[in-house]
Design a protein around this motif. Structure first.
Motif, mmCIF file in Angstrom:
data_model
loop_
_atom_site.group_PDB
_atom_site.id
_atom_site.type_symbol
_atom_site.label_atom_id
_atom_site.label_comp_id
_atom_site.label_asym_id
_atom_site.label_seq_id
_atom_site.Cartn_x
_atom_site.Cartn_y
_atom_site.Cartn_z
ATOM 1 N N ALA A 142 47.118 -10.767 -2.997
ATOM 2 C CA ALA A 142 48.010 -10.497 -1.870
ATOM 3 C C ALA A 142 47.226 -10.500 -0.556
ATOM 4 O O ALA A 142 47.657 -11.099 0.440
ATOM 5 C CB ALA A 142 48.728 -9.169 -2.065
ATOM 6 N N ILE A 143 46.072 -9.846 -0.535
ATOM 7 C CA ILE A 143 45.244 -9.825 0.666
ATOM 8 C C ILE A 143 44.774 -11.236 1.007
ATOM 9 O O ILE A 143 44.741 -11.650 2.172
ATOM 10 C CB ILE A 143 44.040 -8.886 0.488
ATOM 11 N N GLY A 144 44.424 -12.006 -0.018
ATOM 12 C CA GLY A 144 44.004 -13.388 0.216
ATOM 13 C C GLY A 144 45.092 -14.216 0.865
ATOM 14 O O GLY A 144 44.830 -15.021 1.763
ATOM 15 N N ALA A 145 46.346 -14.023 0.422
ATOM 16 C CA ALA A 145 47.471 -14.754 1.015
ATOM 17 C C ALA A 145 47.692 -14.329 2.464
ATOM 18 O O ALA A 145 47.975 -15.168 3.333
ATOM 19 C CB ALA A 145 48.739 -14.524 0.193
ATOM 20 N N LEU A 146 47.557 -13.036 2.725
ATOM 21 C CA LEU A 146 47.719 -12.546 4.090
ATOM 22 C C LEU A 146 46.641 -13.133 5.004
ATOM 23 O O LEU A 146 46.907 -13.473 6.165
ATOM 24 C CB LEU A 146 47.653 -11.016 4.115
ATOM 25 N N LYS A 147 45.426 -13.287 4.499
ATOM 26 C CA LYS A 147 44.340 -13.847 5.305
ATOM 27 C C LYS A 147 44.527 -15.343 5.532
ATOM 28 O O LYS A 147 44.092 -15.879 6.554
ATOM 29 C CB LYS A 147 42.986 -13.576 4.633
ATOM 30 N N ALA A 148 45.166 -16.023 4.593
ATOM 31 C CA ALA A 148 45.338 -17.467 4.710
ATOM 32 C C ALA A 148 46.526 -17.854 5.584
ATOM 33 O O ALA A 148 46.561 -18.948 6.135
ATOM 34 C CB ALA A 148 45.509 -18.085 3.318
ATOM 35 N N TYR A 149 47.489 -16.956 5.718
ATOM 36 C CA TYR A 149 48.704 -17.262 6.479
ATOM 37 C C TYR A 149 48.367 -17.440 7.962
ATOM 38 O O TYR A 149 47.440 -16.829 8.492
ATOM 39 C CB TYR A 149 49.710 -16.131 6.285
ATOM 40 N N LEU A 171 52.161 -0.756 -5.846
ATOM 41 C CA LEU A 171 51.212 -1.860 -5.823
ATOM 42 C C LEU A 171 51.910 -3.124 -5.323
ATOM 43 O O LEU A 171 52.912 -3.565 -5.891
ATOM 44 C CB LEU A 171 50.635 -2.109 -7.220
ATOM 45 N N VAL A 172 51.387 -3.709 -4.259
ATOM 46 C CA VAL A 172 51.946 -4.933 -3.681
ATOM 47 C C VAL A 172 51.195 -6.123 -4.262
ATOM 48 O O VAL A 172 49.982 -6.268 -4.074
ATOM 49 C CB VAL A 172 51.828 -4.934 -2.147
ATOM 50 N N ARG A 173 51.933 -6.967 -4.983
ATOM 51 C CA ARG A 173 51.344 -8.158 -5.590
ATOM 52 C C ARG A 173 51.681 -9.391 -4.754
ATOM 53 O O ARG A 173 52.499 -9.326 -3.828
ATOM 54 C CB ARG A 173 51.874 -8.331 -7.025
ATOM 55 N N LEU A 174 51.068 -10.494 -5.120
ATOM 56 C CA LEU A 174 51.307 -11.735 -4.398
ATOM 57 C C LEU A 174 52.785 -12.084 -4.375
ATOM 58 O O LEU A 174 53.332 -12.487 -3.344
ATOM 59 C CB LEU A 174 50.502 -12.871 -5.045
ATOM 60 N N GLU A 175 53.480 -11.899 -5.496
ATOM 61 C CA GLU A 175 54.890 -12.283 -5.573
ATOM 62 C C GLU A 175 55.799 -11.361 -4.754
ATOM 63 O O GLU A 175 56.972 -11.678 -4.533
ATOM 64 C CB GLU A 175 55.361 -12.305 -7.033
ATOM 65 N N ASP A 176 55.279 -10.214 -4.294
ATOM 66 C CA ASP A 176 56.068 -9.318 -3.459
ATOM 67 C C ASP A 176 56.108 -9.769 -2.000
ATOM 68 O O ASP A 176 56.917 -9.263 -1.216
ATOM 69 C CB ASP A 176 55.500 -7.894 -3.523
#
Length: 659
Positions: A544-551, A575-580
């Protein structure tokens, strides 16, 4: 049916004279129906002008009541007004009853329009002025043109007009009309298409503003509702009492054989102004259902702009308690500026130096929308010897052209149509002894800029309509998301004012240029919201953090803050997952410079300027959305009028390039 002046006039004379035999062959059905309504409504066929309301206080109330519509119409309205200068045409904006709230265009036509009361306060609904482009568009609920002899009243038959209704994006109700008017020589068959297109642009801007206000209302609720439970029902209503956000409401009801949610977005939940409900302490609910909820008014910028209705999952649930105090370190002004990148720390250092300087030193804060420019202005106020004085913020982009002078300099009683009897202090007087923050200063009209420069140079302000000058001691902080030097070169901003307000400047970097700060910002907002709501802080997976950094974060820090707020409010698990994460955040294709690392740097500074970066972002969005401008604007987090301005500014081709 083609228009014929003589046969249309003959048909009108026959109609008002009580006949009926000749009009059907010469007059369009929409006009004939309107004539019938006008006659049945007692409109004087020999009338020479529409009725007009010239009461200053009532006009002021009219403008305030329609402030959202006027602000949404302003970007394209101003652009079109320049286009019609010298064309014998004028454009007008009305409220949902056909009363004019704005009129711009060719000067001679505006003067002629005033003779028939086609000016602010003029009442052009069919029930007041008979058949005309404004009133008939309202009655028909669709774009309409009314040309020359087709008007019902004899005194306005020398005019042609085309009007298109403007609908509220939330509930579809008609809230105004955009109209193009002039003497009959300006008539073109495509005028109706033109006004319909402008009306749609205004609706798009209204929708964008409503989305932004809904998010702010949600944030205001989160910050003040620690007792809210994840299973409780929640309805957020706007200032008109309409539901703008609904979550966890009871099971659907059955209406006419169809299932319908108990409450849906757009439903009118509360009757009457919210301020009246406040006086009644929330007891004026329209039905028994609302008596089951907890009622909390929501304030934005110091005024009541909405309310939250919380329906406890358990009938015996306690009312929400007072907000939990945030840790002391979260209340410090500088803590709102979170990050460790060199460009950000350098900007903070400059702001602190300015705070310790003489108040005559003005500061210009530059950066994209949502980067947190106001936080820097507040930092200067907080760390200066003016911290005990007022901090006054004014968004120049949210003020109508006519009210600019009054808002900035103030006015004496009765100085102009719509002014209050008591008079009003402007923001310079309100900020006396403190700090005045002017956001979006690039939106300030050219004719106001010399007066602002004079106040800054002489440190004296004169209210509109007054002869007395008042001394003011104010530090000015201006901010903009435009390249003001280019605005100066284009003649849209005065060079002398630019150099006066930019004695010191700060460039706030966009979030995409400091990706390593994103985990820090997530942790900051997560902790802050947990402290405010009394809930445990969320945890984020590495994916999830990785997706936030890539956006790419077109909305910058504000968009990130809003996302964390929504996750805190709606998360079903800690817990916040990528799909959330929203689909665009977790899967949007990004250019290599964002996916693989930071944008190109040289000597610790980005090599791509703000204008080039913005142009690249628009080009990428156009390619990704295959030229669909509505989707491009949504993707970039801006309104369609703003997108059009940027396309024109950067000379971007939109036809054929992305087909």
């Amino acid at each position: 049916m083609s228009y014929d002046e003589h046969s249309t006039m003959d048909a009108w004379e026959d109609f008002v004279g009580g006949g009926s035999g000749r009009r059907g062959a010469a007059v369009r059905s929409v006009i004939e129906s309107s004539w019938r309504r006008s006659l049945d409504g007692g409109i004087d066929a020999n009338g020479s002008a529409a009725p007009i309301n010239q009461d200053r206080e009532q006009i002021g109330d009219l403008i305030r009541k329609n402030a959202d519509l006027i602000a949404a119409a302003r970007p394209c309205f101003t652009t079109v007004a320049k286009m019609v200068e010298g064309t014998a045409a004028m454009i007008v904006l009305t409220d949902g009853e056909g009363v004019l709230v704005e009129a711009l265009g060719d000067r001679a036509t505006l003067h002629a329009g005033a003779d028939i009361h086609l000016t602010v306060g003029g009442m052009w609904g069919e029930g007041a002025a008979g058949t005309n482009g404004i009133g008939t568009a309202l009655a028909a609920g669709e774009p309409v043109f009314v040309h020359a002899a087709e008007h019902f009243c004899a005194g306005i038959k020398g005019w042609t007009c085309a009007g298109a209704p403007i609908r509220d994006p939330l509930d579809g109700s008609v809230i105004g009309v955009f109209d193009l008017s002039g003497h009959s020589g300006i008539f073109r068959p495509h005028n109706t298409i033109f006004v319909a297109a402008i009306a749609r642009e205004i609706e798009q801007e209204l929708a964008q503003r409503q989305r932004e206000e809904r998010t702010r209302l949600l944030e205001a609720f989160i910050a003040n509702a620690p007792g809210y439970g994840g299973r409780d029902g929640l309805v957020i209503v706007d200032r008109r009492g309409r539901a703008t956000y609904v979550n966890n409401m009871p099971a659907p009801t059955v209406e006419r054989g169809e299932k319908r949610p108990l409450v849906a977005c757009g439903d009118k939940i509360l009757e009457g102004p919210l301020t009246d409900l406040m006086k009644a302490q929330g007891s004026a609910f329209p039905d028994a259902l609302l008596r089951l909820c907890h009622f909390r008014p929501l304030r934005l910028d110091g005024e009541i702009r909405g309310a939250a209705l919380v329906f406890p999952s358990s009938p015996s649930a306690a009312r929400p308690t007072r907000p939990v105090s945030a840790p002391r370190r979260l209340e410090k002004a500088a803590d709102g500026i979170v990050g460790e990148c060199d460009a950000l720390r350098a900007a903070i250092d400059v702001a602190r130096r300015v705070a310790r300087s003489e108040p005559e030193i003005a500061l210009l804060i530059e950066g994209e929308t949502g980067v947190g420019k106001e936080l820097f202005a507040r930092l200067v106020h907080h760390e200066s010897d003016r911290r005990q004085g007022p901090f006054v913020a004014l968004n120049c982009g949210a003020i109508t052209r006519e009210l600019f002078g009054s808002e900035i300099f103030g006015h004496v009683g009765g100085a102009f149509t719509g002014s209050s009897k008591e008079g009003k202090a402007g923001v310079f007087e309100l900020a006396n002894g403190g700090v005045l923050s002017l956001d979006e200063i690039g939106e300030m009209p050219l004719d106001i800029q010399p007066f602002l420069l004079r106040v800054l140079e002489e440190r004296m302000v004169r209210r509109i309509g007054d002869t007395r000058e008042r001394p003011v001691d104010v530090r000015l902080i201006a901010s903009t998301n435009r390249d003001l030097l280019k605005e100066v070169e284009a003649g849209r901003f005065r060079s002398d004012l630019f150099y006066r307000i930019s004695m010191v400047s700060i460039q706030v970097p966009p979030l995409r240029e400091r990706r390593d700060d994103i985990p820090l910002l997530v942790a900051y907002y997560n902790e802050k919201l947990a402290a405010q709501t009394g809930r445990p802080a969320l945890e984020f997976t590495a994916d999830a953090i990785g997706a936030l950094k890539a956006y790419r974060w077109p909305g910058n820090v504000r968009e990130l803050r809003n996302l964390v707020s929504r996750l805190c409010l709606l998360a079903s698990a800690p817990l916040v997952r990528l799909e959330d994460l929203p689909q665009d955040v977790r899967g949007e294709p990004l250019p290599p410079c964002v996916i693989g690392g930071a944008c190109p740097m040289e000597d610790g500074k980005p090599t791509m300027g703000l204008g080039k970066a913005e142009r690249q972002a628009v080009m990428e969005a156009l390619a990704a959305e295959r030229g669909n401008l509505s989707k491009v604007a949504q993707r970039l987090g801006i309104s369609r009028p703003t997108l059009y301005r940027k396309i024109q500014l950067y000379g971007i081709q939109t036809q054929r390039s992305f087909s």
